[in-house]
Motif scaffolding. Structure first.
Motif, PDB file in Angstrom:
ATOM      1  N   THR A 142       0.810  -1.215   0.000  1.00 22.01           N
ATOM      2  CA  THR A 142       0.000   0.000   0.000  1.00 22.01           C
ATOM      3  C   THR A 142       0.847   1.270   0.000  1.00 22.01           C
ATOM      4  OG1 THR A 142      -0.161  -0.178   2.416  1.00 22.01           O
ATOM      5  CG2 THR A 142      -1.972  -1.091   1.122  1.00 22.01           C
ATOM      6  N   LYS A 143       2.139   1.162   0.351  1.00 23.95           N
ATOM      7  CA  LYS A 143       3.003   2.350   0.340  1.00 23.95           C
ATOM      8  C   LYS A 143       3.449   2.714  -1.075  1.00 23.95           C
ATOM      9  CE  LYS A 143       4.791   1.986   5.059  1.00 23.95           C
ATOM     10  NZ  LYS A 143       6.005   1.882   5.917  1.00 23.95           N
TER      11      LYS A 143
ATOM     12  N   PRO B 182       0.140   3.876  -4.453  1.00 27.60           N
ATOM     13  CA  PRO B 182      -0.259   5.216  -4.905  1.00 27.60           C
ATOM     14  C   PRO B 182       0.656   5.775  -5.992  1.00 27.60           C
ATOM     15  CG  PRO B 182      -0.342   5.094  -2.515  1.00 27.60           C
ATOM     16  CD  PRO B 182       0.329   3.840  -2.988  1.00 27.60           C
TER      17      PRO B 182
ATOM     18  N   LEU C  59      -0.217   4.198  -9.349  1.00 31.47           N
ATOM     19  CA  LEU C  59      -1.458   4.778  -9.862  1.00 31.47           C
ATOM     20  C   LEU C  59      -1.240   6.191 -10.389  1.00 31.47           C
ATOM     21  CD1 LEU C  59      -3.831   3.494  -7.043  1.00 31.47           C
ATOM     22  CD2 LEU C  59      -3.955   2.838  -9.452  1.00 31.47           C
ATOM     23  N   LYS C  60      -0.470   6.995  -9.651  1.00 34.66           N
ATOM     24  CA  LYS C  60      -0.210   8.365 -10.094  1.00 34.66           C
ATOM     25  C   LYS C  60       0.596   8.394 -11.396  1.00 34.66           C
ATOM     26  CE  LYS C  60      -0.365  10.396  -5.456  1.00 34.66           C
ATOM     27  NZ  LYS C  60       0.435  10.998  -4.348  1.00 34.66           N
TER      28      LYS C  60
ATOM     29  N   LYS D 230      -7.417   0.173   3.434  1.00 37.06           N
ATOM     30  CA  LYS D 230      -6.308   1.033   2.999  1.00 37.06           C
ATOM     31  C   LYS D 230      -6.381   1.292   1.499  1.00 37.06           C
ATOM     32  CE  LYS D 230      -2.885  -0.255   6.522  1.00 37.06           C
ATOM     33  NZ  LYS D 230      -1.535  -0.863   6.723  1.00 37.06           N
TER      34      LYS D 230
ATOM     35  N   LYS E   2      -9.195   3.536   0.473  1.00 43.32           N
ATOM     36  CA  LYS E   2      -8.872   4.927   0.809  1.00 43.32           C
ATOM     37  C   LYS E   2      -7.919   5.527  -0.218  1.00 43.32           C
ATOM     38  CE  LYS E   2      -7.204   7.811   4.621  1.00 43.32           C
ATOM     39  NZ  LYS E   2      -6.694   7.826   6.029  1.00 43.32           N
ATOM     40  N   ILE E   3      -6.941   4.739  -0.664  1.00 46.64           N
ATOM     41  CA  ILE E   3      -6.000   5.216  -1.691  1.00 46.64           C
ATOM     42  C   ILE E   3      -6.757   5.578  -2.962  1.00 46.64           C
ATOM     43  CG2 ILE E   3      -4.159   4.480  -3.261  1.00 46.64           C
ATOM     44  CD1 ILE E   3      -3.067   2.789  -0.911  1.00 46.64           C
ATOM     45  N   ILE E   4      -7.648   4.701  -3.390  1.00 48.15           N
ATOM     46  CA  ILE E   4      -8.406   4.931  -4.627  1.00 48.15           C
ATOM     47  C   ILE E   4      -9.280   6.171  -4.502  1.00 48.15           C
ATOM     48  CG2 ILE E   4     -10.099   3.975  -6.229  1.00 48.15           C
ATOM     49  CD1 ILE E   4      -7.335   2.582  -6.217  1.00 48.15           C
TER      50      ILE E   4
ATOM     51  N   SER F  88      -8.799   8.745  -2.785  1.00 51.42           N
ATOM     52  CA  SER F  88      -8.008   9.980  -2.663  1.00 51.42           C
ATOM     53  C   SER F  88      -7.523  10.501  -4.014  1.00 51.42           C
ATOM     54  CB  SER F  88      -6.801   9.747  -1.750  1.00 51.42           C
ATOM     55  OG  SER F  88      -5.848   8.897  -2.378  1.00 51.42           O
ATOM     56  N   LEU F  89      -7.612   9.680  -5.044  1.00 49.77           N
ATOM     57  CA  LEU F  89      -7.125  10.067  -6.366  1.00 49.77           C
ATOM     58  C   LEU F  89      -8.266  10.574  -7.242  1.00 49.77           C
ATOM     59  CD1 LEU F  89      -4.686   7.080  -7.001  1.00 49.77           C
ATOM     60  CD2 LEU F  89      -4.091   9.405  -6.296  1.00 49.77           C
TER      61      LEU F  89
ATOM     62  N   ASP G 253       2.606  -3.393  -8.648  1.00 51.55           N
ATOM     63  CA  ASP G 253       2.201  -2.406  -7.642  1.00 51.55           C
ATOM     64  C   ASP G 253       3.378  -1.633  -7.063  1.00 51.55           C
ATOM     65  OD1 ASP G 253       3.316  -4.443  -6.202  1.00 51.55           O
ATOM     66  OD2 ASP G 253       1.577  -4.831  -4.919  1.00 51.55           O
TER      67      ASP G 253
END
Length: 230
Positions: free
Chosen positions: A11-12, A15, A18-19, A47, A50-52, A54-55, A97
């Protein structure tokens, strides 16, 4: 087209992967771009959601997350999931990932595999050249040397490119009969090998794909572009 990200306990870094997709060039891709995230570690469900959230996705690029019902999964199950969403002849790329897509990493490959009606396209990657500074990734200046537009594919592939073919983030394929025939043959090869479990964890399955598709009369392409940073 579909960008498939299988994720497991990362999870670190997820993101940043994805970015890198959202920051890539995709203006010449007229079809939808679906990011399909397959979470294989059940405790990370909240987690990742939440990441998804936030984008900022949009009408061109959207994202769907599929949380696994079990924590163990074979590489062949990845493809089963992909083909539940992929349309006929639609382009698909897989991104690790903890990998970063280079700026032209989808646009050039998408253009070439469709122009030449390929079943599988292999590109190249740079290893371990991304640096993190307080959770922000930095692009070394020398990577700009390999960012190029309008590169053309080659139709030959040699054994010395083993590492590029065995690295799944270098794979860009289409949902074609040729690809399915090749994938079926790879599964047959693995099922008949006594050391098949080793093949599933070393990347040999992905390397086999190139030969299996060609064996079944499909078309394998090579794009001399560093499409991904790992």
């Amino acid at each position: 087209m579909i960008i498939f990200i299988p994720t497991n306990k990362r999870t670190k870094t997820l993101p940043f992967a994805l970015k890198s997709i959202l920051n890539s060039y995709h203006s010449k891709i007229s079809e939808r771009i679906l990011i399909l995230v397959r979470n294989n570690y059940l405790p990370d469900k909240k987690k990742i959601d939440k990441i998804i959230s936030s984008l900022k996705f949009n009408d061109k690029i959207n994202c769907k997350v599929v949380h696994a019902q079990k924590e163990s999964v074979s590489f062949f199950e990845w493809y089963d999931l992909i083909f539940k969403f992929a349309r006929e002849n639609e382009g698909v790329t897989i991104l690790g990932d903890d990998d970063l897509l280079m700026p032209f990493g989808i646009e050039n490959r998408h253009k070439e595999i469709n122009r030449l009606k390929g079943d599988l396209l292999i590109s190249f990657h740079n290893s371990r050249i991304v640096f993190f500074d307080q959770a922000k990734y930095c692009w070394p200046n020398f990577t700009k040397r390999v960012w190029k537009k309008n590169l053309k594919c080659k139709t030959s592939f040699y054994l010395e490119n083993f590492m590029n073919a065995s690295f799944i983030s270098n794979h860009f394929f289409r949902n074609t009969t040729g690809f399915h025939k090749g994938l079926k043959l790879v599964k047959k090869w693995c099922d008949t090998q006594t050391w098949a479990p080793l093949a599933t964890v070393t990347g040999l399955i992905f390397f086999y794909l190139m030969y299996a598709i060609k064996d079944q009369g499909g078309k394998v392409l090579v794009l001399p572009e560093y499409s991904v940073i790992r």
